[in-house]
Design a protein around this motif. Structure first.
Motif, short mmCIF file in Angstrom:
data_model
loop_
_atom_site.label_atom_id
_atom_site.label_comp_id
_atom_site.label_asym_id
_atom_site.label_seq_id
_atom_site.Cartn_x
_atom_site.Cartn_y
_atom_site.Cartn_z
N VAL A 1 41.92 28.85 38.23
CA VAL A 1 41.99 29.76 39.38
C VAL A 1 41.32 31.09 39.03
CG1 VAL A 1 43.59 31.15 40.77
CG2 VAL A 1 43.97 28.69 40.52
N GLY A 2 41.58 31.61 37.84
CA GLY A 2 40.94 32.84 37.40
C GLY A 2 39.42 32.71 37.39
N ALA A 3 38.93 31.56 36.96
CA ALA A 3 37.48 31.31 36.94
C ALA A 3 36.92 31.36 38.35
CB ALA A 3 37.19 29.97 36.27
N PHE A 4 37.60 30.75 39.29
CA PHE A 4 37.13 30.77 40.68
C PHE A 4 37.10 32.20 41.24
CE2 PHE A 4 37.47 26.22 40.90
CZ PHE A 4 36.64 25.85 41.95
N ILE A 5 38.13 32.96 40.98
CA ILE A 5 38.19 34.34 41.48
C ILE A 5 37.03 35.16 40.91
CG2 ILE A 5 39.54 36.48 41.48
CD1 ILE A 5 42.08 34.64 41.59
N GLU A 6 36.79 35.03 39.62
CA GLU A 6 35.71 35.78 38.98
C GLU A 6 34.34 35.29 39.48
OE1 GLU A 6 35.98 38.43 37.16
OE2 GLU A 6 38.12 38.39 36.71
N ALA A 7 34.17 33.98 39.65
CA ALA A 7 32.90 33.46 40.15
C ALA A 7 32.64 33.94 41.57
CB ALA A 7 32.90 31.93 40.08
N ARG A 8 33.66 33.96 42.39
CA ARG A 8 33.49 34.44 43.77
C ARG A 8 33.16 35.92 43.78
NH1 ARG A 8 31.69 31.75 47.37
NH2 ARG A 8 33.21 30.15 46.94
N SER A 9 33.75 36.70 42.88
CA SER A 9 33.41 38.12 42.79
C SER A 9 31.93 38.27 42.46
CB SER A 9 34.23 38.81 41.70
OG SER A 9 35.59 38.84 42.04
N CYS A 10 31.46 37.49 41.52
CA CYS A 10 30.05 37.52 41.13
C CYS A 10 29.17 37.22 42.35
CB CYS A 10 29.83 36.49 40.02
SG CYS A 10 28.22 36.55 39.25
N GLU A 11 29.52 36.20 43.09
CA GLU A 11 28.76 35.82 44.28
C GLU A 11 28.78 36.94 45.32
OE1 GLU A 11 29.04 33.03 48.14
OE2 GLU A 11 30.58 34.40 47.40
N PHE B 1 39.53 42.92 56.44
CA PHE B 1 38.46 42.75 55.47
C PHE B 1 38.99 42.96 54.07
CE2 PHE B 1 35.39 44.56 52.55
CZ PHE B 1 34.43 43.58 52.56
N ARG B 2 38.69 42.04 53.21
CA ARG B 2 39.00 42.11 51.79
C ARG B 2 37.75 41.67 51.04
NH1 ARG B 2 43.30 44.62 52.76
NH2 ARG B 2 45.29 43.57 52.79
N PHE B 3 37.67 42.08 49.80
CA PHE B 3 36.50 41.70 49.02
C PHE B 3 36.38 40.18 48.94
CE2 PHE B 3 33.82 41.24 45.32
CZ PHE B 3 32.79 42.08 45.68
N HIS B 4 37.49 39.49 48.82
CA HIS B 4 37.49 38.03 48.76
C HIS B 4 37.95 37.41 50.08
CE1 HIS B 4 37.77 39.09 44.43
NE2 HIS B 4 36.97 38.06 44.31
N SER B 5 37.76 38.11 51.17
CA SER B 5 38.27 37.63 52.45
C SER B 5 37.43 36.49 53.00
CB SER B 5 38.30 38.77 53.47
OG SER B 5 37.00 39.19 53.78
N GLY B 6 37.98 35.90 54.03
CA GLY B 6 37.21 34.95 54.80
C GLY B 6 36.33 35.74 55.75
N VAL B 7 35.89 35.07 56.78
CA VAL B 7 35.04 35.72 57.77
C VAL B 7 35.88 36.73 58.56
CG1 VAL B 7 33.52 35.35 59.74
CG2 VAL B 7 33.65 33.63 57.91
N PRO B 8 35.46 38.00 58.58
CA PRO B 8 36.26 38.99 59.35
C PRO B 8 36.31 38.59 60.83
CG PRO B 8 34.67 40.09 57.92
CD PRO B 8 34.35 38.62 57.87
N VAL B 9 37.48 38.74 61.43
CA VAL B 9 37.68 38.37 62.82
C VAL B 9 36.68 39.08 63.73
CG1 VAL B 9 39.31 38.49 64.75
CG2 VAL B 9 40.10 37.75 62.51
N ALA B 10 36.35 40.33 63.39
CA ALA B 10 35.42 41.11 64.20
C ALA B 10 34.04 40.43 64.28
CB ALA B 10 35.27 42.51 63.64
N ALA B 11 33.74 39.56 63.33
CA ALA B 11 32.45 38.88 63.33
C ALA B 11 32.39 37.76 64.37
CB ALA B 11 32.15 38.32 61.95
#
Length: 175
Positions: free
Chosen positions: A88-98, A164-174
Motif C-alpha cells: 500500500v505504501g508503494a502505491f501511495i508513493e507511486a501515485r504521488s510521483c505520477e 480536492f485532495r492530492f490523491h483524490s479522485g476526479v473533483p466533482v466540479a469537473a
C-alpha cells in the motif's frame, strides 16, 4: 493543494516512524524508514515555507479517502500485515510521483521546480517499499496483493471526489 500536500508529507513521515516502532527487529526496514521519515519531514518543512511565502494559511483538513481506502485492504495478521502495508505504501508513493509529474506543466515556475525536484525521491520511496515487501513476503502473495490494491486504487482515483485532495479522485466540479 499545498495544505493537502503538507499533510501528506507529515502522514508519510508518521507512517514510517510507526513502522519503525512496530517492526524494530527488521533492520533493513528500520534503516529505510528512518531515512524516509527524515526526508518526508524535510518535504513537509519545504511545503510549509512555500505556504508562508505565498501567504497560504495553514488550515485543518480532514483525512482524504484515498489512503484510508487502500489501508482498509491490509490484512490484520502477521507476517502479511507488514507486507500488505508495504505494498500500500508503494502505491501511495507511486501515485504521488505520477501526480507530481502531471502537475508540473500546470504550475508557476517556482512550484514547478519544487514538484519536479520531488519526482526522484517519490520514485525511490515506492521502489524501496516494494523491495522491502519482497524481502519480507512471498512473491506470489505479493503479486495477488498488488493486483487487489491496483483494482481498489483505480476505483478510488476514478470515482468523483467531493473535496480536492492530492490523491483524490476526479473533483466533482469537473463533472
Amino acid at each position: 493543494m499545498l495544505i493537502d500536500h503538507k499533510n501528506c508529507e507529515f502522514k508519510a513521515a508518521a507512517t514510517a516512524m510507526s513502522l519503525i516502532a512496530k517492526y524494530n527487529g527488521h533492520l533493513d526496514l528500520v534503516n529505510f524508514m528512518s531515512r524516509l521519515a527524515r526526508e518526508e519531514l524535510v518535504h513537509h518543512e519545504q511545503v510549509l515555507r512555500i505556504m508562508k511565502r505565498r501567504k497560504v494559511e495553514v488550515l485543518p483538513l480532514s483525512a482524504g479517502r484515498y489512503a484510508s481506502g487502500l489501508r482498509a485492504l491490509v490484512r490484520n495478521h502477521e507476517p502479511v500485515k507488514l507486507v500488505d502495508t508495504l505494498v500500500v505504501g508503494a502505491f501511495i508513493e507511486a501515485r504521488s510521483c505520477e501526480r507530481f509529474e502531471a502537475l508540473v506543466p500546470h504550475l508557476d515556475e517556482d512550484l514547478g521546480i519544487f514538484y519536479h525536484g520531488l519526482l526522484k525521491s517519490e520514485a525511490r520511496h515506492y521502489q524501496g517499499y516494494l523491495k522491502l515487501a519482497h524481502q519480507y513476503g512471498d512473491a506470489a502473495d505479493i503479486a495477488r496483493t498488488v493486483e487487489k490494491v491496483r483494482v481498489a486504487e483505480a476505483e478510488l482515483i476514478q470515482a468523483p471526489d467531493e473535496v480536492f485532495r492530492f490523491h483524490s479522485g476526479v473533483p466533482v466540479a469537473a463533472y
